[in-house]
Design a protein around this motif. Structure first.
Motif, PDB file in Angstrom:
ATOM      1  N   LEU A 165     139.890   6.336  80.793  1.00  5.45           N
ATOM      2  CA  LEU A 165     139.209   6.403  82.083  1.00  5.45           C
ATOM      3  C   LEU A 165     140.014   5.821  83.243  1.00  5.45           C
ATOM      4  N   PRO A 166     140.600   4.618  83.146  1.00  6.43           N
ATOM      5  CA  PRO A 166     141.336   4.084  84.301  1.00  6.43           C
ATOM      6  C   PRO A 166     142.454   5.010  84.771  1.00  6.43           C
ATOM      7  N   GLU A 167     143.205   5.575  83.841  1.00  5.21           N
ATOM      8  CA  GLU A 167     144.288   6.476  84.236  1.00  5.21           C
ATOM      9  C   GLU A 167     143.754   7.762  84.847  1.00  5.21           C
ATOM     10  N   LEU A 168     142.653   8.292  84.324  1.00  7.67           N
ATOM     11  CA  LEU A 168     142.055   9.495  84.908  1.00  7.67           C
ATOM     12  C   LEU A 168     141.609   9.236  86.344  1.00  7.67           C
ATOM     13  N   VAL A 169     141.008   8.072  86.584  1.00 11.73           N
ATOM     14  CA  VAL A 169     140.575   7.753  87.949  1.00 11.73           C
ATOM     15  C   VAL A 169     141.781   7.615  88.867  1.00 11.73           C
ATOM     16  N   ARG A 170     142.843   6.967  88.402  1.00  6.68           N
ATOM     17  CA  ARG A 170     144.056   6.847  89.233  1.00  6.68           C
ATOM     18  C   ARG A 170     144.627   8.223  89.568  1.00  6.68           C
ATOM     19  N   ARG A 171     144.638   9.118  88.594  1.00  4.88           N
ATOM     20  CA  ARG A 171     145.143  10.462  88.849  1.00  4.88           C
ATOM     21  C   ARG A 171     144.299  11.189  89.876  1.00  4.88           C
ATOM     22  N   LEU A 172     142.978  11.014  89.788  1.00  7.35           N
ATOM     23  CA  LEU A 172     142.086  11.690  90.732  1.00  7.35           C
ATOM     24  C   LEU A 172     142.190  11.099  92.127  1.00  7.35           C
ATOM     25  N   GLN A 173     142.504   9.812  92.209  1.00  7.01           N
ATOM     26  CA  GLN A 173     142.723   9.218  93.531  1.00  7.01           C
ATOM     27  C   GLN A 173     143.962   9.813  94.202  1.00  7.01           C
ATOM     28  N   ALA A 174     144.964  10.135  93.394  1.00  6.02           N
ATOM     29  CA  ALA A 174     146.194  10.711  93.939  1.00  6.02           C
ATOM     30  C   ALA A 174     146.065  12.197  94.170  1.00  6.02           C
ATOM     31  N   ARG A 175     145.315  12.868  93.289  1.00 10.68           N
ATOM     32  CA  ARG A 175     145.222  14.323  93.368  1.00 10.68           C
ATOM     33  C   ARG A 175     143.830  14.751  92.929  1.00 10.68           C
ATOM     34  N   TYR A 218     121.356  10.131  92.296  1.00 16.14           N
ATOM     35  CA  TYR A 218     122.751  10.029  92.745  1.00 16.14           C
ATOM     36  C   TYR A 218     122.838   9.762  94.239  1.00 16.14           C
ATOM     37  N   LEU A 219     121.976  10.356  95.002  1.00 16.08           N
ATOM     38  CA  LEU A 219     121.967  10.088  96.440  1.00 16.08           C
ATOM     39  C   LEU A 219     121.601   8.635  96.716  1.00 16.08           C
ATOM     40  N   ALA A 220     120.679   8.085  95.928  1.00  8.44           N
ATOM     41  CA  ALA A 220     120.320   6.669  96.079  1.00  8.44           C
ATOM     42  C   ALA A 220     121.516   5.778  95.758  1.00  8.44           C
ATOM     43  N   ALA A 221     122.273   6.137  94.734  1.00  7.80           N
ATOM     44  CA  ALA A 221     123.463   5.350  94.387  1.00  7.80           C
ATOM     45  C   ALA A 221     124.495   5.400  95.505  1.00  7.80           C
ATOM     46  N   CYS A 222     124.694   6.558  96.086  1.00  3.03           N
ATOM     47  CA  CYS A 222     125.646   6.676  97.196  1.00  3.03           C
ATOM     48  C   CYS A 222     125.208   5.830  98.386  1.00  3.03           C
ATOM     49  N   ARG A 223     123.915   5.819  98.661  1.00  4.70           N
ATOM     50  CA  ARG A 223     123.425   4.999  99.773  1.00  4.70           C
ATOM     51  C   ARG A 223     123.679   3.520  99.510  1.00  4.70           C
ATOM     52  N   SER A 224     123.480   3.092  98.265  1.00  4.47           N
ATOM     53  CA  SER A 224     123.688   1.670  97.968  1.00  4.47           C
ATOM     54  C   SER A 224     125.152   1.283  98.082  1.00  4.47           C
ATOM     55  N   LEU A 225     126.035   2.244  97.856  1.00  5.72           N
ATOM     56  CA  LEU A 225     127.474   2.012  98.003  1.00  5.72           C
ATOM     57  C   LEU A 225     127.950   2.214  99.441  1.00  5.72           C
ATOM     58  N   ARG A 226     127.031   2.709 100.298  1.00  5.47           N
ATOM     59  CA  ARG A 226     127.374   3.057 101.678  1.00  5.47           C
ATOM     60  C   ARG A 226     128.547   4.035 101.704  1.00  5.47           C
ATOM     61  N   ALA A 227     128.429   5.050 100.854  1.00 11.78           N
ATOM     62  CA  ALA A 227     129.512   6.003 100.662  1.00 11.78           C
ATOM     63  C   ALA A 227     128.997   7.427 100.782  1.00 11.78           C
ATOM     64  N   ALA A 228     129.857   8.310 101.286  1.00 10.42           N
ATOM     65  CA  ALA A 228     129.544   9.735 101.274  1.00 10.42           C
ATOM     66  C   ALA A 228     129.663  10.253  99.848  1.00 10.42           C
ATOM     67  N   PRO A 229     128.805  11.194  99.453  1.00 10.24           N
ATOM     68  CA  PRO A 229     128.876  11.706  98.079  1.00 10.24           C
ATOM     69  C   PRO A 229     130.250  12.221  97.683  1.00 10.24           C
ATOM     70  N   ASP A 230     130.977  12.859  98.611  1.00  9.00           N
ATOM     71  CA  ASP A 230     132.274  13.408  98.211  1.00  9.00           C
ATOM     72  C   ASP A 230     133.359  12.339  98.100  1.00  9.00           C
ATOM     73  N   ASP A 231     133.018  11.096  98.421  1.00  4.35           N
ATOM     74  CA  ASP A 231     133.932   9.969  98.153  1.00  4.35           C
ATOM     75  C   ASP A 231     133.621   9.294  96.820  1.00  4.35           C
ATOM     76  N   CYS A 232     132.610   9.812  96.097  1.00  3.50           N
ATOM     77  CA  CYS A 232     132.159   9.186  94.848  1.00  3.50           C
ATOM     78  C   CYS A 232     132.463  10.095  93.659  1.00  3.50           C
ATOM     79  N   LEU A 233     132.804   9.462  92.573  1.00  7.20           N
ATOM     80  CA  LEU A 233     133.054  10.158  91.320  1.00  7.20           C
ATOM     81  C   LEU A 233     131.959   9.774  90.331  1.00  7.20           C
ATOM     82  N   ALA A 234     131.282  10.769  89.770  1.00 10.50           N
ATOM     83  CA  ALA A 234     130.232  10.524  88.786  1.00 10.50           C
ATOM     84  C   ALA A 234     130.808  10.612  87.382  1.00 10.50           C
ATOM     85  N   LEU A 235     130.267   9.797  86.500  1.00 11.76           N
ATOM     86  CA  LEU A 235     130.645   9.801  85.085  1.00 11.76           C
ATOM     87  C   LEU A 235     129.394  10.165  84.297  1.00 11.76           C
ATOM     88  N   GLU A 236     129.405  11.332  83.647  1.00 18.19           N
ATOM     89  CA  GLU A 236     128.197  11.872  83.012  1.00 18.19           C
ATOM     90  C   GLU A 236     128.475  12.427  81.621  1.00 18.19           C
TER      91      GLU A 236
END
Length: 226
Positions: free
Chosen positions: A214-224, A148-166
């Motif tokens: 999934l798309p609606e869940l992600v939109r909700r999480l972006q807002a809250r 997961y840390l490797a994925a965040c680096r490839s996105l040039r993103a902080a981990p807390d800006d990323c949402l994992a789907l597991e």
């Protein structure tokens, strides 16, 4: 650390590919032949999400399972053959991912060559623009956070800006250890009763079972964010 959901990191088997049921069936067949009298399904289920080698080693710690390199290779070939024969994308996942306008990456415990080939066969490869990270390439498998840390680096993103789907406790544990928030998916063919509760207990903020949500869940999480 903003905590905004700006990137999506997906596990592969059981999230993008409905492959875990085939892998589990093949592995049950292999273990039943080697562990007579043992409920193969019962020993496999709690270990889903581990690499095959780690799963076999863990089972061997409790049961008399011979694990020579040749035995592991035979089991690997049988599992890979059944997965390849039954390979398909999780229903609805391609449309759901296309509807989410966020950069995406893959973080998988499966071998990199197999993951890339499967994503190409199912048409999912372009969604990730080559950002595919696998345990055999980063040096440590889930539940370690490395993939997961490797994925965040490839996105040039902080981990807390990323949402994992597991879909597994092992994967949720890895994503949380890396600092990502997690959506648990319990809609693939291998999911057993009580699995959603196990994902929540491992640290998933929410569990769902239909990729159309999934798309609606992600939109909700972006807002809250949770």
């Amino acid at each position: 650390m903003s905590g905004a959901v700006a990137h999506l990191v997906c596990d592969c088997d059981g999230v993008l590919l409905d492959s875990e049921a085939a892998a589990q069936h093949a592995l049950q067949t292999q273990l039943a032949a080697r562990l007579p009298g043992v409920d193969a399904a019962a020993v496999i289920q709690p270990r889903l999400g581990m690499t095959l080698e780690a799963l076999l080693a863990d089972i061997a710690g409790q049961h008399p399972l011979p694990l020579t390199p040749d035995e592991i290779a035979r089991i690997r070939r049988a599992v890979d053959a059944e997965v390849a024969a039954r390979l398909r994308a999780v229903p609805g996942v391609a449309a759901a991912l296309r509807a989410i306008p966020l950069p995406k990456a893959v973080a998988s415990n499966s071998a990199g060559a197999r993951v890339r080939a499967a994503l190409r066969r199912t048409g999912l490869w372009p969604l990730f623009q080559g950002r595919v990270h696998c345990a055999d390439e980063v040096g440590a498998a889930k539940p370690a956070p490395d993939v997961y840390l490797a994925a965040c680096r490839s996105l040039r993103a902080a981990p807390d800006d990323c949402l994992a789907l597991e879909d597994s406790v092992t994967g949720v544990t890895a994503a949380r250890a890396a600092g990502l928030r997690v959506l648990g998916f319990a809609g693939a063919g291998h999911i057993a009763a009580g699995h959603a509760e196990r994902l929540l207990a491992a640290g998933a903020g929410l569990v769902f079972d239909d990729m159309r949500r999934l798309p609606e869940l992600v939109r909700r999480l972006q807002a809250r964010p949770f």
